[in-house]
Write a protein that holds these residues in place. Structure first.
Motif: not given
Lengths: 302, 221
Positions: A131, A134-135, A138-139, A204-205, A210, A214, A278-280
């Motif tokens: 997870i 992927s975060r 993406a970031q 967040l990563v 969290e 990570g 948050r990631i989004e």
């Protein structure tokens, strides 16, 4: 360029200075964060002890070859950026091997470490690692968009991709810095810097509260030691990249330390004020003001 | 494997043959694929005394605590890390994963269900590792001494370095416990990670006596 032992010696010495400055800087920033929370915080020499402790863990377990290679890739990414980054303007010895590389190579090395780490952490098989990866990717992709636009804008402005040339074009006073001559690229770049430094609101990563820790969830002992060594080098080098691109480089070590501190402090300053995205939210954030600033910077210098 | 043991096992963990998306069939044994169950090894300290002393000093000054609250004592951990007591000053930090932690704080009573997770987490920590037992419940069961689902003596199941007595011990007591642990590490007496390996069969027998639904390998690091 011929091989020169003296040059190699200076580069290794520079690496040592940068590593220790990175460790001290991370301790200072944790201390600042602690003072904001009205704590006393860690001792200034804590990062060194943590490193020794991690390297001295007796038992290590492996999840496979890529698990071993993940930290190695990450470390070579950090050292790669160091090797091609000019530290002091005009000094041949402190410019490392920057004459042989350019901005594109450094951008590549930034991603290279991430991808190596992704493969290594992926093999550990821990769901939190997957997870986190992927975060993180993406970031980082979202960070790359404004950063790349800012760098392309600088490349158009100075008509070169060599960092040495970009730094030398900014010499002769504060009015020549890219921060004044190309403010929109600086805005895009410095907002992207917030993300690439990995502090709140974009932590967040790797934030421990969290998904635990990570990507490095399964990394321990020497693996973690290598990752932390690299993190110290990488933080200074990212600050040095922005220093060279936007703030006129450094003429001596004092200036280097002051400017990298302030640039790194910028992300900590934002980090202690703003809570975590948050990631989004964080991906969407980079596609708003930073991206628009980057596009404006490109249009202005077309 | 006895029938009694099978009764508790999750059918998802059973060994079976699966047909993959490409039409080929292969054998899946989740108990073996997900866990490594090799016997643990003893890791001796470095034989040069000066080096070991230096490393022990570093270990004692960098204690990474596994964030695992087992009982009511875990309520004492947040004040320990926040401004009032600020354990960061003494090199105590919390980690969210057992791989990176060195100190396991068993904070209060341990139900049998939790003991199973504690054993797994403890075994996933890397040598050298230390256990700090908090509260009377870990010493003799405390106020839960006759409860049907809590254990009474923690050191029958995992080796304990330092006990902090009290119900509840305040964060000051916990800090004193950390100081005691530090001096033990510096003297080279905190070798319980190796002790667990040497008395492995005894600990395992004790654990299996009390954990009835043992559906994991004997050793899972």
């Amino acid at each position: 360029m011929e091989f020169d032992f003296k040059h190699l010696g200076f580069t290794l010495l520079g690496l040592l200075i940068v590593l220790n400055w990175g460790l001290l800087m991370s301790a200072l920033m944790q201390k600042i964060g602690a003072r904001v929370a009205r704590r006393i915080g860690i001792r200034l020499y804590q990062p060194w002890i943590d490193l020794i402790k991690n390297y001295a863990i007796r038992s290590q377990i492996s999840h496979g070859i890529m698990f071993y290679l993940g930290p190695v890739f990450r470390f070579s990414g950090g050292v790669g950026i160091f090797l091609f980054m000019p530290l002091i303007v005009g000094s041949v010895m402190w410019s490392n091997y920057s004459f042989q590389g350019d901005l594109v190579l450094i951008m590549y090395f930034q991603f290279f470490g991430m991808l190596g780490m992704a493969l290594g952490a992926g093999e550990s098989g821990h769901p939190n690692s997957a997870i986190g990866i992927s975060r993180g990717l993406a970031q980082f992709t979202a960070i790359e968009a404004p950063l790349t636009l800012a760098i392309i804008s600088l490349a158009i402005q100075y008509n070169t991709l060599s960092i040495v040339d970009i730094v030398e074009a900014q010499q002769g006073g504060i009015q020549n810095w890219s921060a004044w001559t190309n403010p929109f690229a600086t805005i895009a770049g410095m907002l992207a810097a917030l993300g690439s430094m990995g502090h709140s609101p974009f932590n967040l990563v790797k934030a421990p509260n969290e998904i635990p820790i990570g990507p490095p969830t399964e990394y321990h002992g020497t693996f973690l030691g290598v990752l932390r060594t690299n993190a110290a080098i990488l933080h200074v080098m990212e600050a040095a990249l922005f220093m060279n691109l936007f703030f006129g480089g450094a003429n001596n070590w004092f200036e280097f330390i002051l400017k990298t501190f302030l640039i790194y402090f910028w992300s900590v300053f934002v980090g202690v004020v703003f809570p975590r995205f948050r990631i989004e939210q964080s991906v969407a954030w980079f596609f708003k003001i930073p991206l628009i600033a980057g596009v404006v910077a490109i249009i202005l210098f077309m | 494997m006895s029938d009694e043991k099978n009764k508790f096992e999750n059918p998802d963990y059973a060994k079976r043959t699966v047909i993959g998306p490409d039409g080929k069939s292969f054998v899946v044994d989740p108990m073996q694929d997900y866990f490594l169950d090799a016997r643990p090894k003893v890791y001796e300290p470095v034989s040069i005394p000066v080096v070991e002393k230096f490393l022990n000093w570093a270990r004692s000054e960098s204690l990474w605590v596994l964030g695992f609250g087992t009982g009511c004592g875990s309520i004492e951990i947040p004040p320990l890390m926040t401004p009032r007591f600020d354990a960061f000053r003494f090199g105590v930090q919390s980690r969210a994963t057992p791989r990176q932690s060195n100190v396991f704080i068993i904070s209060g009573y341990l139900s049998i269900k939790t003991l199973k997770r504690v054993v797994r987490s403890y075994e996933q920590m890397q040598n050298p590792k230390y256990v700090l037992a908090l509260g009377s419940c870990t010493i003799n069961g405390g106020m839960y001494f006759d409860s049907y689902n809590t254990i009474n003596r923690l050191d029958h199941y995992i080796p304990v370095d330092v006990y902090v007595a009290g119900c509840m011990p305040r964060p000051e007591a916990l800090l004193a416990g950390f100081n005691k642990l530090k001096s033990l590490i510096r003297e080279g007496k905190a070798e319980n990670g190796n002790k667990y390996v040497k008395d492995f069969d005894w600990y395992k027998a004790n654990q299996k006596k009390i954990i009835k639904d043992w559906n994991m390998p004997d050793y899972n690091w």
